[in-house]
Design a protein around this motif. Sequence first.
Motif: not given
Length: 287
Positions: A98-100, A178-184, A186-195, A199-204
């Motif tokens: 959610n937060l990421a 929640a803290v890890l969501g805030i940290a993650l 920063a990983l997507p390069r854009s808002g459009k690529s966030a999902t 999601i694959p990280i969380v699903l795995v």
Amino acid sequence: MSTTTTTSAPAAARFSPARTLRLGLARVDYETRVYFRQGDQVFFTFLFPVVMLTIFSVAFSGMGDVGTNPDGSGGVSQAAYYLPGMVAAGILLSGVQNLAVDIATEKGDGTLKRLGGSPLPVMSYFIGKMGQVLVTSILQIALLLAVAGLAFGVALPTDPGAWATFVWVYLLGIVTSAVLGIALSALPRSGKSATAVIIPIVLVLQFISGVYISFTTLPEWLQNVASVFPLKWLAQGMRSVFLPESFAAVEPGGSWDLGWVAIMLAIWCVAGLVVCRATFRWIRKDS
């Protein structure tokens, strides 16, 4: 002398802890209302564990109880067996996913840039996010327990000690997520690529951490990999709450290892805070 006092007093009041807290609590209400207005987010983070519990409970109901003794005694229903994992997954989804995705999207669409130019303190922003996660996760778990109990007849724990364990595992787990969501975020390069990134990280993690598949049926090397990450320990802590004590014998260490549950979640919480401190910006560095 008097001029300095006059100009500094409003500034001190502007950034006072009381004001920061007041604005943060207002953001909790705002963030929660926005959350429930987004249908896709509500389904994939709020209702998803409930849907998965229903699917697994119905699909595997014909296989009988889990952990039944040779004489036919003992064991728990499929719904009761999957409930702890779904509670743990719900905490992960509410916090990490959610937060990421949400914060990465706000970076991409300029929301953080606008907030950065407003008087809103950064801490008030985080209070709003953390509060929203707390509120929605509590509602989600209440719904999960209601569905498990009313629709599938799962008997909830009656031992106060089990509920005390639930409280500290939940609180440590939701703060860490929640803290890890805030940290993650920063990983997507854009808002459009966030999902697509998050999601694959969380699903795995859900598949290798004993949420959908019994942890001990996984290859030993995969168990070792999953043991590095917090979801494995969060799910194990929740199993100690909702499953009979006899199920502890099938855990990798032959017990619930609640001490290690607390240690591993705390380590990930601290690590997440360090990453948040190093990477979070109102505006992306490359924007």
